[in-house]
Enzyme design. Sequence first.
Site, PDB file in Angstrom:
ATOM      1  N   HIS A 180      -7.490   0.865  -6.387  1.00  0.00           N
ATOM      2  CA  HIS A 180      -7.825  -0.111  -5.067  1.00  0.00           C
ATOM      3  C   HIS A 180      -8.294  -1.291  -5.504  1.00  0.00           C
ATOM      4  CE1 HIS A 180      -7.830  -1.230  -1.075  1.00  0.00           C
ATOM      5  NE2 HIS A 180      -8.738  -0.335  -0.536  1.00  0.00           N
TER       6      HIS A 180
ATOM      7  N   ASP B   1     -17.127   7.779  -1.204  1.00  0.00           N
ATOM      8  CA  ASP B   1     -16.025   7.752  -0.491  1.00  0.00           C
ATOM      9  C   ASP B   1     -15.481   9.266  -0.128  1.00  0.00           C
ATOM     10  OD1 ASP B   1     -13.538   6.693   0.569  1.00  0.00           O
ATOM     11  OD2 ASP B   1     -12.619   6.428  -1.446  1.00  0.00           O
TER      12      ASP B   1
ATOM     13  N   CYS C  47     -16.714   2.285   1.047  1.00  0.00           N
ATOM     14  CA  CYS C  47     -15.463   1.257   0.944  1.00  0.00           C
ATOM     15  C   CYS C  47     -15.073   1.652   2.476  1.00  0.00           C
ATOM     16  CB  CYS C  47     -14.270   1.893   0.135  1.00  0.00           C
ATOM     17  SG  CYS C  47     -13.813   3.492   0.383  1.00  0.00           S
TER      18      CYS C  47
ATOM     19  N   ARG D 193     -14.473  -8.429   2.118  1.00  0.00           N
ATOM     20  CA  ARG D 193     -12.747  -8.021   1.624  1.00  0.00           C
ATOM     21  C   ARG D 193     -11.972  -9.294   2.156  1.00  0.00           C
ATOM     22  NH1 ARG D 193     -10.597  -2.981   1.703  1.00  0.00           N
ATOM     23  NH2 ARG D 193      -8.969  -4.018   0.792  1.00  0.00           N
TER      24      ARG D 193
ATOM     25  N   ARG E 165       0.851  -1.161  -0.126  1.00  0.00           N
ATOM     26  CA  ARG E 165      -0.128  -0.059   0.070  1.00  0.00           C
ATOM     27  C   ARG E 165       0.971   1.231  -0.046  1.00  0.00           C
ATOM     28  NH1 ARG E 165      -5.254   1.739   3.611  1.00  0.00           N
ATOM     29  NH2 ARG E 165      -5.999   0.191   1.947  1.00  0.00           N
TER      30      ARG E 165
ATOM     31  N   GLN F 195     -10.278  -3.722  -3.357  1.00  0.00           N
ATOM     32  CA  GLN F 195     -11.568  -3.013  -2.828  1.00  0.00           C
ATOM     33  C   GLN F 195     -12.535  -3.383  -4.107  1.00  0.00           C
ATOM     34  OE1 GLN F 195     -12.310  -1.142   0.097  1.00  0.00           O
ATOM     35  NE2 GLN F 195     -14.328  -1.641  -0.658  1.00  0.00           N
TER      36      GLN F 195
HETATM   37  N1   CP Z   1     -11.499   0.180   2.540  1.00  0.00           N
HETATM   38  C1   CP Z   1     -10.232   0.321   2.924  1.00  0.00           C
HETATM   39  O1   CP Z   1      -9.282  -0.210   2.107  1.00  0.00           O
HETATM   40  O2   CP Z   1     -10.193   0.292   4.351  1.00  0.00           O
HETATM   41  P1   CP Z   1      -8.757   0.535   4.930  1.00  0.00           P
HETATM   42  O3   CP Z   1      -7.917   1.919   4.524  1.00  0.00           O
HETATM   43  O4   CP Z   1      -8.857   0.740   6.432  1.00  0.00           O
HETATM   44  O5   CP Z   1      -7.726  -0.594   4.765  1.00  0.00           O
HETATM   45  N1  NVA Z   2      -9.959   6.937  -1.211  1.00  0.00           N
HETATM   46  C1  NVA Z   2      -9.445   6.452   0.055  1.00  0.00           C
HETATM   47  C2  NVA Z   2      -9.813   5.060   0.074  1.00  0.00           C
HETATM   48  C3  NVA Z   2      -9.452   4.569   1.351  1.00  0.00           C
HETATM   49  C4  NVA Z   2      -9.692   2.722   1.590  1.00  0.00           C
HETATM   50  C5  NVA Z   2      -7.992   6.934   0.162  1.00  0.00           C
HETATM   51  O1  NVA Z   2      -7.346   6.583  -0.650  1.00  0.00           O
HETATM   52  O2  NVA Z   2      -7.808   7.238   1.116  1.00  0.00           O
END
Ligand code: CP
Ligand code: NVA
Length: 296
Positions: free
Chosen positions: A128, A215, A255, A283, A101, A131
Site C-alpha cells: 500500500h 492495522d 491507516c 493522504r 486497487r 499509505q
Molecule cells: N487507509 C486506506 O487506504 O483506507 P481506505 O481503504 O478507506 O481507502
Molecule cells: N490491511 C488493510 C488496509 C486497508 C487500508 C487491508 O488490506 O484491508
Amino acid sequence: MKRNLVSIKDLSVEEIKGLFDLAEGFKLNRKTHEMSLRNKTLGLVFEKPSNRTRVSFEVGMSELGGNSVYLGYGEIELGKRESVKDAAKVLSRYLDVIVVRTFSHQRFIEFAQYSSVPVINGLTDLLHPCQGLSDIFTIKEKKGLKDTVVAFIGDGNNVVNSLLYGCSKFGVRLNLACPRGYEPDKGIIEDTKGTARFYDSVEGALKGADIVYTDVWTSMGKEKEREKRLKVFKAFQLNSRILRFAKKDVMVMHCLPAHRGEEITDDVLDGKHSIVVDQAENRLHVQKAILVKLMA
Ligand code: CP
Ligand code: NVA
C-alpha cells in the site's frame, strides 16, 4: 519520477523528499495552489472497497483542476468480463492516469505493464505505497525522522510492508511484534535489512517507541479467516494498558478503517495520543504530489 507508482522500493530518497516538499505546499495552500492537472482525467479501478484512497484521490484531482472516473467492483471485472491486458490498453486511451486497487500484486503489475499511462498502486494484498508514503510524511511532520522509533503491532500485512520500505529509506527504526506466521513479507524484510527489529511481546516492541502503529487483523479479502485470526491476534491488541510501555508522548497511528475492539480499543483510537485523522488527511496532500510528479 518513475512512470508508475508500484512500490516505495522503486523511489529514491530524493524523489520522496521532492514529493514531500510539494505535498507540504499543497497542505499550506489547500485551495489556492496552481491547478496543474486541468483537463486531465484520473480513473480509479477498485476491486475492493475504499473511503480514504478513493475520496482523497478524487478530491485531490479536482483540487488540481482535473476530473476523475470511479470504476468500482463489479464494473470492469478485471480478468472476468475482460482480460486485465485488454482493460488496461483500452482504459489508457481514455484516461491520463489510473489508480488500481486489487487483490494479487501480480494482477496490478500486469495492469501496469499494459497501460500506456501512469498507474498508481492503490493497495494490493502485498503493498500500500500511497499509505506508506503518506505515513512517513506524517511521522516527519509530527516527530521528525531522526532517531524516531516506530513500533508496529499486529498483522504483517500490506500496510506494514510498505511502511518497512518507507522506514528503511529514511533510517527509521521499526519495532515489530507480530504473531508467528503473520510477519511481514520475507522478501521485503530481506530488502530492508536492518530496519525491522522483531519482538516476541508487544511490551518489548513498545519500549521507547515514539509512534505506535497498528492495522486490522483481518484485511480485505481475508474475511474467511476472521474467526481464526481473532484468536491468534488476541494478545496483540493496542489498548491503554499496553500503551503505557511506550514513551509518555507516544502518538498512535492507524491507516483506517479500524475494527474497533479488535486490534485497537475505542479509548486509544479516540484518545489524546491518537493522530489517525491527521494521518488520514495527509493522504490527500501526498497523493496530489504523486499525481503531479507522475504526470509532469
Ligand atoms: N487507509 C486506506 O487506504 O483506507 P481506505 O481503504 O478507506 O481507502
Ligand atoms: N490491511 C488493510 C488496509 C486497508 C487500508 C487491508 O488490506 O484491508
